[in-house]
Design an enzyme around this catalytic site. Structure first.
Site, PDB file in Angstrom:
ATOM      1  N   LYS A 115       0.824  -1.210   0.000  1.00 50.01           N
ATOM      2  CA  LYS A 115       0.000   0.000   0.000  1.00 50.01           C
ATOM      3  C   LYS A 115       0.857   1.258   0.000  1.00 50.01           C
ATOM      4  O   LYS A 115       0.445   2.274  -0.562  1.00 50.01           O
ATOM      5  CB  LYS A 115      -0.997  -0.010   1.168  1.00 50.01           C
ATOM      6  CG  LYS A 115      -2.095  -1.044   0.947  1.00 50.01           C
ATOM      7  CD  LYS A 115      -3.417  -0.704   1.586  1.00 50.01           C
ATOM      8  CE  LYS A 115      -4.448  -1.748   1.152  1.00 50.01           C
ATOM      9  NZ  LYS A 115      -5.699  -1.689   1.880  1.00 50.01           N
ATOM     10  N   LYS A 197      -3.349 -10.048  -6.440  1.00 44.60           N
ATOM     11  CA  LYS A 197      -4.662 -10.476  -5.960  1.00 44.60           C
ATOM     12  C   LYS A 197      -5.743  -9.521  -6.479  1.00 44.60           C
ATOM     13  O   LYS A 197      -5.479  -8.345  -6.731  1.00 44.60           O
ATOM     14  CB  LYS A 197      -4.699 -10.573  -4.426  1.00 44.60           C
ATOM     15  CG  LYS A 197      -4.782  -9.250  -3.691  1.00 44.60           C
ATOM     16  CD  LYS A 197      -5.288  -9.448  -2.253  1.00 44.60           C
ATOM     17  CE  LYS A 197      -5.507  -8.089  -1.606  1.00 44.60           C
ATOM     18  NZ  LYS A 197      -6.280  -8.096  -0.380  1.00 44.60           N
ATOM     19  N   LYS A 200     -10.422  -4.634  -4.444  1.00 43.49           N
ATOM     20  CA  LYS A 200     -11.503  -3.680  -4.712  1.00 43.49           C
ATOM     21  C   LYS A 200     -10.978  -2.265  -4.867  1.00 43.49           C
ATOM     22  O   LYS A 200     -11.664  -1.407  -5.391  1.00 43.49           O
ATOM     23  CB  LYS A 200     -12.578  -3.755  -3.638  1.00 43.49           C
ATOM     24  CG  LYS A 200     -12.116  -3.495  -2.213  1.00 43.49           C
ATOM     25  CD  LYS A 200     -13.337  -3.459  -1.298  1.00 43.49           C
ATOM     26  CE  LYS A 200     -13.237  -4.377  -0.103  1.00 43.49           C
ATOM     27  NZ  LYS A 200     -12.227  -3.979   0.887  1.00 43.49           N
TER      28      LYS A 200
HETATM   29  P1  ATP Z   1      -8.372  -3.304  -0.424  1.00 39.47           P
HETATM   30  O1  ATP Z   1      -8.258  -3.497  -1.891  1.00 39.47           O
HETATM   31  O2  ATP Z   1      -9.071  -2.060  -0.035  1.00 39.47           O
HETATM   32  O3  ATP Z   1      -7.103  -3.542   0.295  1.00 39.47           O
HETATM   33  P2  ATP Z   1      -9.361  -5.928  -0.256  1.00 39.47           P
HETATM   34  O4  ATP Z   1     -10.134  -6.169  -1.481  1.00 39.47           O
HETATM   35  O5  ATP Z   1      -8.013  -6.498  -0.151  1.00 39.47           O
HETATM   36  O6  ATP Z   1      -9.335  -4.402   0.065  1.00 39.47           O
HETATM   37  P3  ATP Z   1     -10.215  -6.401   2.486  1.00 39.47           P
HETATM   38  O7  ATP Z   1     -11.313  -5.614   3.046  1.00 39.47           O
HETATM   39  O8  ATP Z   1      -8.833  -6.005   2.877  1.00 39.47           O
HETATM   40  O9  ATP Z   1     -10.293  -6.458   0.912  1.00 39.47           O
HETATM   41  O10 ATP Z   1     -10.424  -7.931   2.820  1.00 39.47           O
HETATM   42  C1  ATP Z   1     -11.596  -8.556   3.259  1.00 39.47           C
HETATM   43  C2  ATP Z   1     -11.417 -10.038   3.256  1.00 39.47           C
HETATM   44  O11 ATP Z   1     -11.334 -10.516   1.912  1.00 39.47           O
HETATM   45  C3  ATP Z   1     -10.138 -10.529   3.940  1.00 39.47           C
HETATM   46  O12 ATP Z   1     -10.432 -11.681   4.701  1.00 39.47           O
HETATM   47  C4  ATP Z   1      -9.226 -10.863   2.813  1.00 39.47           C
HETATM   48  O13 ATP Z   1      -8.311 -11.878   3.153  1.00 39.47           O
HETATM   49  C5  ATP Z   1     -10.196 -11.343   1.746  1.00 39.47           C
HETATM   50  N1  ATP Z   1      -9.681 -11.107   0.405  1.00 39.47           N
HETATM   51  C6  ATP Z   1      -9.380  -9.904  -0.135  1.00 39.47           C
HETATM   52  N2  ATP Z   1      -8.980 -10.030  -1.416  1.00 39.47           N
HETATM   53  C7  ATP Z   1      -9.036 -11.359  -1.701  1.00 39.47           C
HETATM   54  C8  ATP Z   1      -8.746 -12.132  -2.872  1.00 39.47           C
HETATM   55  N3  ATP Z   1      -8.334 -11.563  -3.994  1.00 39.47           N
HETATM   56  N4  ATP Z   1      -8.930 -13.467  -2.811  1.00 39.47           N
HETATM   57  C9  ATP Z   1      -9.351 -14.050  -1.679  1.00 39.47           C
HETATM   58  N5  ATP Z   1      -9.641 -13.387  -0.526  1.00 39.47           N
HETATM   59  C10 ATP Z   1      -9.489 -12.061  -0.529  1.00 39.47           C
END
Ligand code: ATP
Ligand code: LTN
Length: 332
Positions: A115, A197, A200
């Site tokens: 980040k 990964k 969002k």
């Molecule tokens: P950001 O992009 O804002 O960092 P994020 O999409 O990574 O957000 P989080 O809110 O940080 O999402 O994560 C919520 C949950 O979703 C966590 O348990 C995280 O491990 C899971 N998660 C996030 N991205 C993935 C992915 N690509 N595949 C599987 N699990 C995911």
């Protein structure tokens, strides 16, 4: 604290609309814990402001996420479902834990490194100490298990180290938590850069599928997904694009990799990609429709999140009081 059942805690940031990755890696699995654990689920809005958020969007995302968690099957009467900023104990314990977390430990966190590279103009102290707030979330509820995606394993391990360090000085104050990571779909990758990964907060909207995307948008994004030069539907480490699509198809249909490879034997991506799109449309449809229904009654959602915060605050206060006492703070 004497507990009848073990406690499960998980959190998710309202930093955008939730993706297929969030759903498959986390949310989809969360309701199943309600039968065997006392469950706590939290919309972590304080974590979300470690990167800049538009206030109106943050409000919308937090409420919609709250509705989506219910739409996925979390029962707000049975579990504690609340919004992090509504329970001040989180920020309070985070401060204490900051004093038990080492600079070196925080510097090694992959999410911080990623980040800070992405937001080079805003590497703030909150982004750096994000894991101590997450540790506070988890430790306040005397949590035994933390269901999360693979990317969060490191943070849960750090939480354990912080808890152990605190307990080492003051006795058994915190339960030591353990991460529970799903075996299938723990890491859904970006449709445009399959070595990253699915996230969002990514810039390219073709890189992710949102749970609230229309069927047309889902079909279009899968058609544009990056695949590999050799056009066979086979999972392999040198074919990250198609391997990701196969994993997504498995998650959406419940099929195994072998079954998928057999189904598409001799067929190309032209047939495979729309099939993945259709499977995902049907997979996400119930959550999208139920979210829309719940969002139509904001008064009810407000009632539920207030009730959730009250229940959460009562549990959190017990741990915080104990921590303050151990530290030597005068009673309030
Ligand atoms: P950001 O992009 O804002 O960092 P994020 O999409 O990574 O957000 P989080 O809110 O940080 O999402 O994560 C919520 C949950 O979703 C966590 O348990 C995280 O491990 C899971 N998660 C996030 N991205 C993935 C992915 N690509 N595949 C599987 N699990 C995911
Ligand atoms: N850091 C997590 C979100 C999160 C969380 C938590 C997950 C904040 N607090 C407590 C589990 C338990 C993330 O970025 N996905």
């Amino acid at each position: 604290m004497i507990k009848d059942r073990k406690v499960s805690f998980s959190g998710i940031q309202p930093s955008g609309n939730i993706t297929l990755g969030n759903y498959v890696g986390a949310l989809r699995n969360w309701p199943s814990y309600q039968d065997d654990y006392d469950c706590v689920y939290c919309v972590v809005d304080e974590h979300a402001i470690t990167v800049r958020q538009d206030p109106a969007k943050l409000r919308h995302h937090a409420l919609e996420l709250y509705a989506q968690l219910i739409a996925c099957g979390i029962d707000p009467e049975k579990s504690i479902l609340f919004i992090q900023s509504h329970v001040p104990a989180h920020a309070e314990l985070a401060w204490v834990l900051n004093c038990f977390t080492m600079f070196g430990e925080l510097s090694r966190m992959t999410q911080f490194k990623e980040k800070s590279a992405r937001h080079a103009d805003n590497i703030n102290a909150g982004l750096f100490t994000y894991p101590s707030l997450m540790a506070a979330d988890i430790l306040l509820y005397q949590t035994d298990i933390v269901p999360v995606g693979e990317d969060q394993r490191q943070h849960v391990e750090l939480t354990r180290d912080i808890a152990q360090r605190f307990n080492g000085v003051y006795g058994d104050v915190f339960t030591l938590p353990e991460a529970v990571i799903p075996t299938v779909g723990a890491r859904v990758m970006s449709l445009q850069e399959p070595d990253k990964k699915m996230s969002k907060s990514a810039e390219n909207e073709n890189s992710y599928i949102l749970v609230m995307d229309t069927p047309d948008a889902i079909m279009r994004k899968f058609k544009r997904a990056i695949t590999d030069s050799d056009a066979t539907v086979r999972k392999s480490p040198d074919k990250p694009g198609v391997s990701n699509l196969i994993d997504i198809y498995c998650a959406a249909t419940g099929m195994t990799v072998e079954e998928v490879e057999r189904q598409f034997e001799g067929k190309g991506y032209g047939e495979f990609k729309p099939a993945v799109g259709e499977a995902v449309v049907e997979f996400l449809r119930p959550v999208r429709e139920e979210t829309e229904r719940l969002m139509a009654d904001k008064g009810e959602l407000e009632r539920l999140y207030r009730q959730g915060a009250e229940k959460a605050a009562a549990v959190a206060a017990r741990t915080l009081t104990k921590v303050h006492k151990k530290l030597g703070f005068l009673p309030r």
